[in-house]
Design a protein around this motif. Structure first.
Motif, short mmCIF file in Angstrom:
data_model
loop_
_atom_site.label_atom_id
_atom_site.label_comp_id
_atom_site.label_asym_id
_atom_site.label_seq_id
_atom_site.Cartn_x
_atom_site.Cartn_y
_atom_site.Cartn_z
N PHE A 1 -6.17 12.90 -1.12
CA PHE A 1 -5.80 11.80 -0.56
C PHE A 1 -6.04 10.64 -1.56
CE2 PHE A 1 -6.42 7.96 2.10
CZ PHE A 1 -5.82 8.29 3.19
N GLU A 2 -4.92 9.98 -1.83
CA GLU A 2 -5.08 8.64 -2.64
C GLU A 2 -4.31 7.67 -2.06
OE1 GLU A 2 -3.29 7.15 -6.94
OE2 GLU A 2 -3.49 9.58 -6.71
N LEU A 3 -5.06 6.51 -2.10
CA LEU A 3 -4.57 5.28 -1.50
C LEU A 3 -4.56 4.29 -2.52
CD1 LEU A 3 -3.78 3.21 0.85
CD2 LEU A 3 -6.38 2.82 1.24
N SER A 4 -3.25 3.77 -2.87
CA SER A 4 -3.28 2.61 -4.10
C SER A 4 -2.24 1.60 -3.53
CB SER A 4 -2.43 3.61 -5.19
OG SER A 4 -1.25 3.84 -4.81
N GLY A 5 -2.02 0.61 -4.36
CA GLY A 5 -1.20 -0.39 -4.22
C GLY A 5 -1.57 -1.51 -4.89
N LEU B 1 0.73 -1.14 0.24
CA LEU B 1 -0.05 -0.06 0.07
C LEU B 1 0.81 1.42 0.02
CD1 LEU B 1 -2.61 -1.07 2.57
CD2 LEU B 1 -3.04 -0.94 0.02
N GLU B 2 0.16 2.44 -0.55
CA GLU B 2 0.81 3.61 -0.48
C GLU B 2 -0.24 4.62 -0.51
OE1 GLU B 2 4.21 6.20 -2.79
OE2 GLU B 2 3.03 4.91 -4.24
N ILE B 3 0.16 5.84 0.07
CA ILE B 3 -0.83 6.80 0.12
C ILE B 3 -0.16 8.04 -0.26
CG2 ILE B 3 -1.78 8.49 1.90
CD1 ILE B 3 -1.75 6.23 3.97
N VAL B 4 -0.55 8.83 -1.32
CA VAL B 4 -0.29 10.02 -1.56
C VAL B 4 -1.13 11.22 -1.41
CG1 VAL B 4 0.58 11.55 -3.78
CG2 VAL B 4 0.98 8.79 -3.57
N LEU B 5 -0.49 12.11 -0.74
CA LEU B 5 -1.26 13.47 -0.36
C LEU B 5 -0.76 14.50 -1.03
CD1 LEU B 5 -0.84 13.08 3.56
CD2 LEU B 5 -2.58 12.33 2.36
N GLY B 6 -1.73 15.29 -1.43
CA GLY B 6 -1.28 16.56 -2.28
C GLY B 6 -2.38 17.72 -2.16
N LYS B 7 -2.13 18.70 -2.92
CA LYS B 7 -3.01 20.04 -2.63
C LYS B 7 -4.25 19.67 -2.65
CE LYS B 7 -3.23 24.64 -4.24
NZ LYS B 7 -2.86 25.73 -5.28
N SER C 1 -15.91 7.31 1.97
CA SER C 1 -16.17 6.96 0.60
C SER C 1 -15.36 7.96 -0.29
CB SER C 1 -17.56 6.91 0.20
OG SER C 1 -18.34 5.60 1.16
N GLY C 2 -14.71 7.31 -1.19
CA GLY C 2 -13.90 8.37 -2.17
C GLY C 2 -14.66 8.71 -3.49
N PRO C 3 -14.39 9.83 -4.12
CA PRO C 3 -15.09 9.96 -5.39
C PRO C 3 -14.79 8.98 -6.64
CG PRO C 3 -13.10 11.28 -5.00
CD PRO C 3 -13.38 10.57 -3.93
N TRP C 4 -13.89 8.16 -6.39
CA TRP C 4 -13.74 7.07 -7.44
C TRP C 4 -12.65 6.17 -6.94
CZ3 TRP C 4 -8.53 6.32 -9.04
CH2 TRP C 4 -7.89 7.33 -8.74
N LYS C 5 -13.00 4.88 -7.46
CA LYS C 5 -11.82 3.87 -7.18
C LYS C 5 -11.77 2.86 -8.38
CE LYS C 5 -15.24 0.24 -5.40
NZ LYS C 5 -15.51 -0.49 -4.25
N TRP D 1 3.65 19.86 -4.98
CA TRP D 1 4.19 19.02 -4.07
C TRP D 1 3.33 18.01 -3.89
CZ3 TRP D 1 0.93 18.27 -0.05
CH2 TRP D 1 0.01 19.09 0.03
N PHE D 2 4.01 16.85 -3.07
CA PHE D 2 3.49 15.63 -2.90
C PHE D 2 3.97 14.95 -1.56
CE2 PHE D 2 6.38 13.89 -5.69
CZ PHE D 2 6.68 12.65 -5.01
N VAL D 3 3.24 14.39 -0.77
CA VAL D 3 4.01 13.66 0.19
C VAL D 3 3.40 12.08 -0.02
CG1 VAL D 3 4.00 12.97 2.77
CG2 VAL D 3 3.66 15.45 1.80
N GLY D 4 4.71 11.12 -0.20
CA GLY D 4 4.20 9.81 -0.59
C GLY D 4 4.49 8.94 0.68
#
Length: 212
Positions: free
Chosen positions: A42-46, A27-33, A68-72, A148-151
């Motif tokens: 907020f994006e959760l992928s893996g 799993l990985e989370i990516v935070l952005g503006k 619940s996210g806007p898409w998956k 910018w992003f935070v991974g």
């Protein structure tokens, strides 16, 4: 999502990866503006490398704790196809990469000392406030990065393949970490010079609540 919801989501992921999840899950989370002040993306992928029919039950305890996210999107494929997807769609190393003027720092968080909820909240508030202002008009004296992003990558957990190796067995010693975090910011237009305020922004991300 708003900063409070994002902080709770990060906490939920941290709690989840410390449970008995299968080693086949990455799993990985990516935070952005975010879209407005006080919010972040907020994006959760893996990748899941177990039996396809088992994925829903493995993720269910985590998804129940997340908004619940806007898409998956779920894609099935080979290992190489999963690597291609996670790499952004191509493994071709021949074309030159887009030039960038950037500043990046990394942080490994110890498995034995998870990030506190208070630290997560303070961290996300900083992203949702100062981070949102980072791409506003030059006259505000806050336009120090274009993007910018935070991974946040999951390294540890009870069944972690990374942490199953002894810290002194290879040149990579961080075998007792829970998360590997990268803080990355680009200059306006991706061109030099990289502004001093951008250095300050990333430094606070690394040495602020998360670093402490």
């Amino acid at each position: 999502m708003d900063s409070s919801t994002a902080a709770k989501a990060l906490s939920a992921v941290q709690n989840f990866v410390q449970t008995n999840i299968p080693s086949q899950l990455g799993l990985e989370i990516v935070l952005g503006k975010g879209t407005s002040s006080g919010t972040v993306s907020f994006e959760l992928s893996g990748g899941w490398y177990g039996q396809p029919q088992d994925l829903d039950s493995v993720l269910a305890p985590l998804l129940r704790q997340l908004p619940s996210g806007p898409w998956k999107s779920i894609k099935k494929g080979s290992y190489i196809e999963s690597v291609t997807t996670l790499a952004g769609g191509s493994l071709n190393t021949q074309p030159p990469e887009r030039r960038d003027t950037f500043y990046a720092k990394s942080l490994m968080t110890p498995e034995s000392s998870p990030i506190t909820d208070a630290a997560l909240s303070a961290f996300v508030r900083y992203l949702a406030g100062t981070g949102f202002s980072s791409n506003t008009l030059e006259l505000t004296r806050m336009k120090f990065v274009k993007e910018w992003f935070v991974g946040i990558g999951v390294y540890g957990g009870k069944n972690s393949a990374i942490n199953a190796v002894s810290p002194d067995a290879t040149a990579f010693p961080h075998r007792r970490s829970l998360f590997g975090i990268q803080f990355y910011a680009s200059s306006p237009g991706s061109k030099p010079p990289f502004p001093q305020a951008g250095f300050n922004f990333v430094d606070v991300l690394q040495t602020g609540p998360m670093g402490n």
